[in-house]
Design an enzyme around this catalytic site. Structure first.
Site, PDB file in Angstrom:
ATOM      1  N   GLU A 163       9.374  16.778  14.779  1.00 55.71           N
ATOM      2  CA  GLU A 163       9.861  16.506  13.425  1.00 55.71           C
ATOM      3  C   GLU A 163       9.181  17.471  12.454  1.00 55.71           C
ATOM      4  OE1 GLU A 163       8.591  12.879  11.389  1.00 55.71           O
ATOM      5  OE2 GLU A 163      10.654  12.540  10.763  1.00 55.71           O
ATOM      6  N   GLU A 222       9.190   1.594  11.231  1.00 53.58           N
ATOM      7  CA  GLU A 222      10.264   2.570  10.956  1.00 53.58           C
ATOM      8  C   GLU A 222       9.608   3.933  10.972  1.00 53.58           C
ATOM      9  OE1 GLU A 222      13.464   1.837  10.168  1.00 53.58           O
ATOM     10  OE2 GLU A 222      13.253  -0.329  10.103  1.00 53.58           O
ATOM     11  N   LYS A 244       0.884  -1.179   0.000  1.00 55.52           N
ATOM     12  CA  LYS A 244       0.000   0.000   0.000  1.00 55.52           C
ATOM     13  C   LYS A 244       0.914   1.220   0.000  1.00 55.52           C
ATOM     14  CE  LYS A 244      -1.922   3.011   1.984  1.00 55.52           C
ATOM     15  NZ  LYS A 244      -1.705   4.428   1.608  1.00 55.52           N
ATOM     16  N   CYS A 269      13.969  10.530   6.540  1.00 55.38           N
ATOM     17  CA  CYS A 269      13.737  10.179   7.947  1.00 55.38           C
ATOM     18  C   CYS A 269      14.948  10.445   8.819  1.00 55.38           C
ATOM     19  CB  CYS A 269      13.293   8.731   8.052  1.00 55.38           C
ATOM     20  SG  CYS A 269      14.442   7.586   7.305  1.00 55.38           S
TER      21      CYS A 269
HETATM   22  P1  NAD Z   1       2.143   8.652   7.406  1.00 46.73           P
HETATM   23  O1  NAD Z   1       2.295   7.898   8.669  1.00 46.73           O
HETATM   24  O2  NAD Z   1       1.116   9.704   7.337  1.00 46.73           O
HETATM   25  O3  NAD Z   1       1.825   7.670   6.205  1.00 46.73           O
HETATM   26  C1  NAD Z   1       2.660   6.572   5.909  1.00 46.73           C
HETATM   27  C2  NAD Z   1       1.816   5.499   5.238  1.00 46.73           C
HETATM   28  O4  NAD Z   1       0.859   5.009   6.167  1.00 46.73           O
HETATM   29  C3  NAD Z   1       1.013   5.980   4.032  1.00 46.73           C
HETATM   30  O5  NAD Z   1       0.996   4.976   3.047  1.00 46.73           O
HETATM   31  C4  NAD Z   1      -0.373   6.175   4.615  1.00 46.73           C
HETATM   32  O6  NAD Z   1      -1.401   6.047   3.658  1.00 46.73           O
HETATM   33  C5  NAD Z   1      -0.439   5.034   5.604  1.00 46.73           C
HETATM   34  N1  NAD Z   1      -1.395   5.212   6.693  1.00 46.73           N
HETATM   35  C6  NAD Z   1      -1.843   6.375   7.240  1.00 46.73           C
HETATM   36  N2  NAD Z   1      -2.738   6.108   8.222  1.00 46.73           N
HETATM   37  C7  NAD Z   1      -2.851   4.751   8.294  1.00 46.73           C
HETATM   38  C8  NAD Z   1      -3.613   3.868   9.116  1.00 46.73           C
HETATM   39  N3  NAD Z   1      -4.432   4.323  10.061  1.00 46.73           N
HETATM   40  N4  NAD Z   1      -3.462   2.536   8.933  1.00 46.73           N
HETATM   41  C9  NAD Z   1      -2.617   2.062   8.002  1.00 46.73           C
HETATM   42  N5  NAD Z   1      -1.890   2.850   7.177  1.00 46.73           N
HETATM   43  C10 NAD Z   1      -1.999   4.182   7.327  1.00 46.73           C
HETATM   44  O7  NAD Z   1       3.599   9.193   7.086  1.00 46.73           O
HETATM   45  P2  NAD Z   1       4.041  10.152   5.903  1.00 46.73           P
HETATM   46  O8  NAD Z   1       3.680  11.549   6.283  1.00 46.73           O
HETATM   47  O9  NAD Z   1       3.551   9.600   4.605  1.00 46.73           O
HETATM   48  O10 NAD Z   1       5.634   9.945   5.889  1.00 46.73           O
HETATM   49  C11 NAD Z   1       6.508  10.756   6.568  1.00 46.73           C
HETATM   50  C12 NAD Z   1       6.975  10.078   7.839  1.00 46.73           C
HETATM   51  O11 NAD Z   1       7.653   8.863   7.531  1.00 46.73           O
HETATM   52  C13 NAD Z   1       7.961  10.920   8.609  1.00 46.73           C
HETATM   53  O12 NAD Z   1       7.622  10.903   9.969  1.00 46.73           O
HETATM   54  C14 NAD Z   1       9.293  10.182   8.382  1.00 46.73           C
HETATM   55  O13 NAD Z   1      10.252  10.377   9.389  1.00 46.73           O
HETATM   56  C15 NAD Z   1       8.848   8.772   8.302  1.00 46.73           C
HETATM   57  N6  NAD Z   1       9.863   7.932   7.628  1.00 46.73           N
HETATM   58  C16 NAD Z   1      10.606   7.058   8.398  1.00 46.73           C
HETATM   59  C17 NAD Z   1      11.597   6.267   7.808  1.00 46.73           C
HETATM   60  C18 NAD Z   1      12.421   5.305   8.632  1.00 46.73           C
HETATM   61  O14 NAD Z   1      13.142   4.480   8.062  1.00 46.73           O
HETATM   62  N7  NAD Z   1      12.344   5.347   9.955  1.00 46.73           N
HETATM   63  C19 NAD Z   1      11.816   6.366   6.425  1.00 46.73           C
HETATM   64  C20 NAD Z   1      11.057   7.266   5.684  1.00 46.73           C
HETATM   65  C21 NAD Z   1      10.082   8.050   6.308  1.00 46.73           C
END
Ligand code: NAD
Length: 503
Positions: free
Chosen positions: A405, A274, A199, A308
């Site tokens: 963040e 992550e 997804k 990230c």
């Molecule tokens: P997000 O949590 O809003 O979304 C991430 C994914 O989760 C998307 O595909 C979204 O559709 C899905 N999602 C959202 N709500 C959900 C739910 N209730 N159930 C299941 N899936 C759901 O994050 P974002 O804004 O897209 O990404 C940015 C974040 O990702 C930042 O906090 C960044 O630090 C983090 N990130 C972490 C790493 C790592 O390796 N630790 C790598 C890249 C990004």
């Protein structure tokens, strides 16, 4: 500022890219494209214009995809395929990604906003290397055999362990480096013999759909890789809640990670999370400033800070503080911001309007609080989600800009006196993803690396992921590791076989 720095012309793009943008919204389920009943717009962050559409999936599509994935687990074509067979398929996928890298990169730029250089090299070719690394694993996955001493008089025993694929993996990824994030999830799962429902993020799904095409061309049997696009609250939540999903592999924000962790815990599902970061960079008096200043700046400005592990908090030892701040100001002026497909742009726009607003809100609050806010070159106010890079000076350790963040091109700078204070300030965070040390003193590097509360320490460079080394966090940055041996281990379960072989 050149006239067209903030505009890329989609009328002249490669016909193959145009064909991707023109696709009808559909999901890739059980080796076939299923047309979507509902769709979501795909917006080019460089222009703010809608350029394509993707399917808005929900419970029904997720259920069909998980069922297909479950069936494929034990199919003759996948479940009974040997490890070398899986290696062959992964290597074919690598070759196809590399052949199509230019088109994949352009699509990634149009979808996410990232500049061409970052899309082509670190993102697409970097992802190919992740699949290449994991293509080597299937034939090396093995259990243990050992003599077993049974109860007196019970006979002679032997025992061994089998490493089995955990089952259907739900892969949920963010929008910041889409094709690379998909590789971090899919490559180890496929190497382990699992099947996957991916997804992608609703803002950046196009290269995940292209990946499905390439997987089909590579010969992955139906049901092994499924892609369901859609919103997190609908497609994402249906996927993590599905009873036939064995493992959730999630990368995204800490807020979403907590929710997914709760659902996974309730259903006793294996999960790796992550999550976000607020990573410190420590510049000591003995650092090579010619390398440290651009290195610290690149760590936060690359991909517009939407990384990230981005080094968003810069702690500088008192003896070099003034020199570092002066050089940072000069560096800021040289950061070329523009539309992703414009040549020689270093930094593209942010991914969407909300993210741009969020970053500007942090900067407005910092200015109102009386902190000094230095900005890079002015950006176009007309269209697109451009943000000029920023350096914030004077914030305190407990201020929002230090603790939260931002996920944008914003670097806050602080001063420290000695090693102990540097460690204390670096660790004073709810997050624990990465940290960077700039110092030429090996003893100090070893001491500080050991003392930092985080999943990755980067020394004298601005950091990059390497497929063989694990990535992940501690504290609010999540648990579990992607990449390396740990990435594939997380997709396996162990079964013990205890055998009586004679009297
Ligand atoms: P997000 O949590 O809003 O979304 C991430 C994914 O989760 C998307 O595909 C979204 O559709 C899905 N999602 C959202 N709500 C959900 C739910 N209730 N159930 C299941 N899936 C759901 O994050 P974002 O804004 O897209 O990404 C940015 C974040 O990702 C930042 O906090 C960044 O630090 C983090 N990130 C972490 C790493 C790592 O390796 N630790 C790598 C890249 C990004």
């Amino acid at each position: 500022m050149t006239a067209n720095l903030f505009k890329h012309d989609l009328s002249t793009i490669d016909p193959a890219v145009r064909a991707v943008l023109a696709r009808k919204p559909a999901f890739y389920i059980d080796g076939q494209w299923t047309p979507a009943a509902k769709s979501l717009p795909v917006i080019d962050p460089s222009s703010g214009e809608t350029v394509a559409a993707i399917g808005a999936g929900g419970g029904d599509e997720v259920d069909a995809a998980v069922k297909a994935a479950k069936q494929a687990l034990s199919s003759p074509e996948w479940g009974k395929l040997g490890p070398v067979g899986r290696e062959r398929l992964l290597h074919r996928l690598v070759a196809l990604i590399e052949e199509n890298a230019a088109v994949l990169a352009q699509v990634e730029t149009i979808d996410n906003g990232m500049p061409s250089w970052f899309a082509f090299g670190p993102t697409i070719l970097g992802a190919a290397d992740v699949y290449r690394y994991y293509a080597g694993w299937p034939s090396k996955l093995a259990g243990e055999t050992m003599p077993v001493e049974g109860p007196p008089g019970a006979g002679v025993f032997t025992g061994f362990t089998r490493r089995e694929p955990v089952g259907v993996v739900a892969a949920i990824i963010p929008w910041n480096v889409p094709f690379m994030m998909a590789a971090w999830k899919l490559a180890p799962a496929l190497a382990a013999g699992c099947t996957v429902v991916l997804k992608p993020a609703e803002d950046t799904s196009l290269t995940a759909l292209m990946l499905a095409d390439l997987a089909q061309q590579a010969g992955f049997p139906k049901g092994v890789i499924n892609v369901v696009t859609g919103r997190g609250a609908e497609a994402g939540e249906a996927l993590v809640s599905h009873p036939d999903v064995a493992k959730i592999s999630f990368t995204g924000s800490t807020v979403t990670g907590r929710r997914i962790g709760e659902i996974a815990g309730r259903n006793l599902k294996k999960h790796t999370l992550e999550l976000g970061g607020k990573s410190p960079t420590l510049v000591f008096d003995d650092a090579d400033l010619d390398a440290a200043v651009p290195g610290a700046a690149n760590s936060i400005f690359v991909n517009s800070g939407q990384i990230c592990v981005a080094g968003s908090r810069l702690y500088v030892q008192a003896g070099v503080y003034d020199a570092v701040v002066k050089r940072l100001g000069e560096h800021l002026a040289s950061v070329r911001v523009g539309a992703g497909l414009v040549p020689d742009v270093f930094m593209g726009p942010l991914v969407n309007a909300a993210q741009k607003q969020r970053v500007e809100n942090y900067l407005d609050a910092a200015a109102k609080a009386g902190f000094q806010v230095l900005r890079g070159p002015p950006v176009s106010a007309e269209a697109g989600y451009f943000v000029s890079p920023a350096v914030v000076i004077g914030a305190g350790q407990q201020d929002a800009i230090t603790q939260e963040e931002v996920f944008g091109p914003v670097l806050s700078v602080y001063r420290f006196a000695d090693e102990a204070e540097a460690i204390a300030l670096a660790n004073d965070s709810a997050y624990g993803l990465a940290a960077t040390i700039w110092s030429q003193d090996v003893g100090r590097v070893m001491r500080v690396s050991a003392a930092l509360e985080c999943g990755k320490v980067i020394v004298n460079n601005s950091g990059f992921p390497y497929a063989g080394l694990p990535e992940g966090g501690v504290k609010g940055s999540g648990h579990g590791r992607d990449l390396g041996r740990e990435g594939v281990e997380a997709c396996l379960r162990t079964k013990t076989v205890m055998m009586r072989i004679s009297d």
